[in-house]
Design a protein around this motif. Sequence first.
Motif, PDB file in Angstrom:
ATOM      1  N   MET A   1       0.819  -1.431  -0.070  1.00 36.84           N
ATOM      2  CA  MET A   1      -0.067   0.185   0.649  1.00 36.84           C
ATOM      3  C   MET A   1       1.118   1.077  -0.382  1.00 36.84           C
ATOM      4  SD  MET A   1      -3.683   0.985   1.923  1.00 36.84           S
ATOM      5  CE  MET A   1      -3.132  -0.412   3.267  1.00 36.84           C
ATOM      6  N   SER A   2      -0.009   1.794  -0.652  1.00 41.91           N
ATOM      7  CA  SER A   2       1.240   3.334  -1.372  1.00 41.91           C
ATOM      8  C   SER A   2       1.247   4.260   0.593  1.00 41.91           C
ATOM      9  CB  SER A   2       0.667   4.856  -2.078  1.00 41.91           C
ATOM     10  OG  SER A   2      -0.029   5.090  -1.979  1.00 41.91           O
ATOM     11  N   LEU A   3       2.065   5.515   0.497  1.00 43.53           N
ATOM     12  CA  LEU A   3       2.049   6.316   1.858  1.00 43.53           C
ATOM     13  C   LEU A   3       0.686   7.176   1.908  1.00 43.53           C
ATOM     14  CD1 LEU A   3       2.980   7.031   4.417  1.00 43.53           C
ATOM     15  CD2 LEU A   3       4.258   8.718   2.667  1.00 43.53           C
ATOM     16  N   ALA A   4       0.180   7.106   0.615  1.00 43.64           N
ATOM     17  CA  ALA A   4      -1.262   7.929   0.759  1.00 43.64           C
ATOM     18  C   ALA A   4      -2.397   7.232   1.301  1.00 43.64           C
ATOM     19  CB  ALA A   4      -0.830   8.625  -1.034  1.00 43.64           C
ATOM     20  N   ALA A   5      -2.048   6.166   0.766  1.00 44.55           N
ATOM     21  CA  ALA A   5      -2.779   5.012   1.277  1.00 44.55           C
ATOM     22  C   ALA A   5      -3.381   4.835   2.315  1.00 44.55           C
ATOM     23  CB  ALA A   5      -3.058   3.804   0.374  1.00 44.55           C
ATOM     24  N   ASP A   6      -1.939   5.241   3.423  1.00 41.34           N
ATOM     25  CA  ASP A   6      -1.846   4.393   5.107  1.00 41.34           C
ATOM     26  C   ASP A   6      -2.414   5.841   5.396  1.00 41.34           C
ATOM     27  OD1 ASP A   6      -0.585   2.065   4.184  1.00 41.34           O
ATOM     28  OD2 ASP A   6       1.339   3.215   4.448  1.00 41.34           O
ATOM     29  N   VAL A   7      -2.389   7.053   5.013  1.00 43.63           N
ATOM     30  CA  VAL A   7      -3.022   8.502   5.557  1.00 43.63           C
ATOM     31  C   VAL A   7      -4.430   7.817   5.745  1.00 43.63           C
ATOM     32  CG1 VAL A   7      -2.808  10.480   5.451  1.00 43.63           C
ATOM     33  CG2 VAL A   7      -1.342   9.460   4.888  1.00 43.63           C
ATOM     34  N   LEU A   8      -5.337   8.198   4.333  1.00 46.20           N
ATOM     35  CA  LEU A   8      -6.499   7.279   4.395  1.00 46.20           C
ATOM     36  C   LEU A   8      -7.021   6.530   4.799  1.00 46.20           C
ATOM     37  CD1 LEU A   8      -6.229   8.050   0.441  1.00 46.20           C
ATOM     38  CD2 LEU A   8      -6.968  10.164   1.837  1.00 46.20           C
ATOM     39  N   GLU A   9      -6.406   5.808   4.693  1.00 48.93           N
ATOM     40  CA  GLU A   9      -7.067   4.686   5.860  1.00 48.93           C
ATOM     41  C   GLU A   9      -6.694   4.716   7.589  1.00 48.93           C
ATOM     42  OE1 GLU A   9      -5.574   0.223   7.393  1.00 48.93           O
ATOM     43  OE2 GLU A   9      -5.227   0.418   5.553  1.00 48.93           O
ATOM     44  N   ALA A  10      -5.809   5.510   8.243  1.00 46.80           N
ATOM     45  CA  ALA A  10      -6.675   6.426   9.148  1.00 46.80           C
ATOM     46  C   ALA A  10      -6.697   7.288   9.755  1.00 46.80           C
ATOM     47  CB  ALA A  10      -4.301   6.779   9.167  1.00 46.80           C
ATOM     48  N   ALA A  11      -6.876   7.931   8.606  1.00 47.43           N
ATOM     49  CA  ALA A  11      -8.233   9.152   8.529  1.00 47.43           C
ATOM     50  C   ALA A  11      -9.612   8.995   8.955  1.00 47.43           C
ATOM     51  CB  ALA A  11      -8.227  10.093   7.144  1.00 47.43           C
ATOM     52  N   ARG A  12      -9.206   8.018   8.262  1.00 43.69           N
ATOM     53  CA  ARG A  12     -10.908   6.642   8.021  1.00 43.69           C
ATOM     54  C   ARG A  12     -10.928   6.369   9.682  1.00 43.69           C
ATOM     55  NH1 ARG A  12      -9.310   4.870   3.081  1.00 43.69           N
ATOM     56  NH2 ARG A  12     -10.653   6.235   1.106  1.00 43.69           N
ATOM     57  N   ALA A  13     -10.380   5.294   9.974  1.00 40.98           N
ATOM     58  CA  ALA A  13     -10.316   4.852  10.763  1.00 40.98           C
ATOM     59  C   ALA A  13     -10.636   5.672  12.192  1.00 40.98           C
ATOM     60  CB  ALA A  13      -8.839   4.543  11.669  1.00 40.98           C
ATOM     61  N   ARG A  14     -10.402   7.224  11.681  1.00 38.57           N
ATOM     62  CA  ARG A  14     -10.557   7.990  13.247  1.00 38.57           C
ATOM     63  C   ARG A  14     -11.649   8.712  12.741  1.00 38.57           C
ATOM     64  NH1 ARG A  14      -5.374   6.043  12.691  1.00 38.57           N
ATOM     65  NH2 ARG A  14      -4.835   5.205  14.528  1.00 38.57           N
ATOM     66  N   ASN A  15     -12.311   8.764  11.656  1.00 42.55           N
ATOM     67  CA  ASN A  15     -13.287   9.418  10.780  1.00 42.55           C
ATOM     68  C   ASN A  15     -12.800  11.224  10.861  1.00 42.55           C
ATOM     69  OD1 ASN A  15     -15.361   8.075  11.042  1.00 42.55           O
ATOM     70  ND2 ASN A  15     -16.164   7.913  13.268  1.00 42.55           N
ATOM     71  N   VAL A  16     -11.522  10.969  10.505  1.00 41.21           N
ATOM     72  CA  VAL A  16     -10.837  12.541   9.619  1.00 41.21           C
ATOM     73  C   VAL A  16     -10.674  12.988   8.724  1.00 41.21           C
ATOM     74  CG1 VAL A  16      -8.769  13.684  10.150  1.00 41.21           C
ATOM     75  CG2 VAL A  16      -9.043  12.334  12.463  1.00 41.21           C
ATOM     76  N   VAL A  17     -11.422  14.745   8.400  1.00 43.39           N
ATOM     77  CA  VAL A  17     -11.508  14.408   6.813  1.00 43.39           C
ATOM     78  C   VAL A  17      -9.689  15.845   6.334  1.00 43.39           C
ATOM     79  CG1 VAL A  17     -12.993  16.365   5.561  1.00 43.39           C
ATOM     80  CG2 VAL A  17     -13.764  14.577   6.954  1.00 43.39           C
ATOM     81  N   ILE A  18      -9.519  15.689   6.357  1.00 39.97           N
ATOM     82  CA  ILE A  18      -8.149  16.135   5.517  1.00 39.97           C
ATOM     83  C   ILE A  18      -8.018  17.376   4.970  1.00 39.97           C
ATOM     84  CG2 ILE A  18      -6.196  16.124   4.537  1.00 39.97           C
ATOM     85  CD1 ILE A  18      -5.867  12.652   6.018  1.00 39.97           C
TER      86      ILE A  18
END
Length: 156
Positions: A1-18
């Motif tokens: 998985m890419s770094l960007a995908a990791d950021v998105l997955e972590a954001a989803r897990a925490r209900n964060v919008v970037i």
Amino acid sequence: MSLAADVLEAARARNVVIATAESCTGGLIVGALTEVPGSSDVVDRGFVTYSNAAKQQMLGVRPTTLATHGAVSEAVAVEMASGALTHSDATLTVAVTGIAGPGGSEHKPEGRVCFAIANAFGVTTETVEFGAIGRGQVRAATVDHALRLLLAELEQ
């Protein structure tokens, strides 16, 4: 998985919008995030504020901050990141402003990039000296570093 995908997955897990506020990268950070399918659930927008006028108009960066510190400064990065929070639906923002090159000066050398990460709890900043490695390489290194800062913030 890419770094960007990791950021998105972590954001989803925490209900964060970037949201991003970008100067020297010209939208490459939000581009990296939105390259990943399904990113629209956690990416609100990217502000490309290349000029000082755009920083003021779109993000509310104060003219006095620009005059006192210059566009490439942590003070401006803070106002960019804070402005992105204020002018979006995001709960986490990253801002970058720097000198990709060629050029620079003795006081603000090529490869200097100021970063800011903002959320409801405050803003953190960092300046990185990538060096005179070339415009494309400075921009790519800035994207990578910004994504790593986002991921670190999301993993706290």
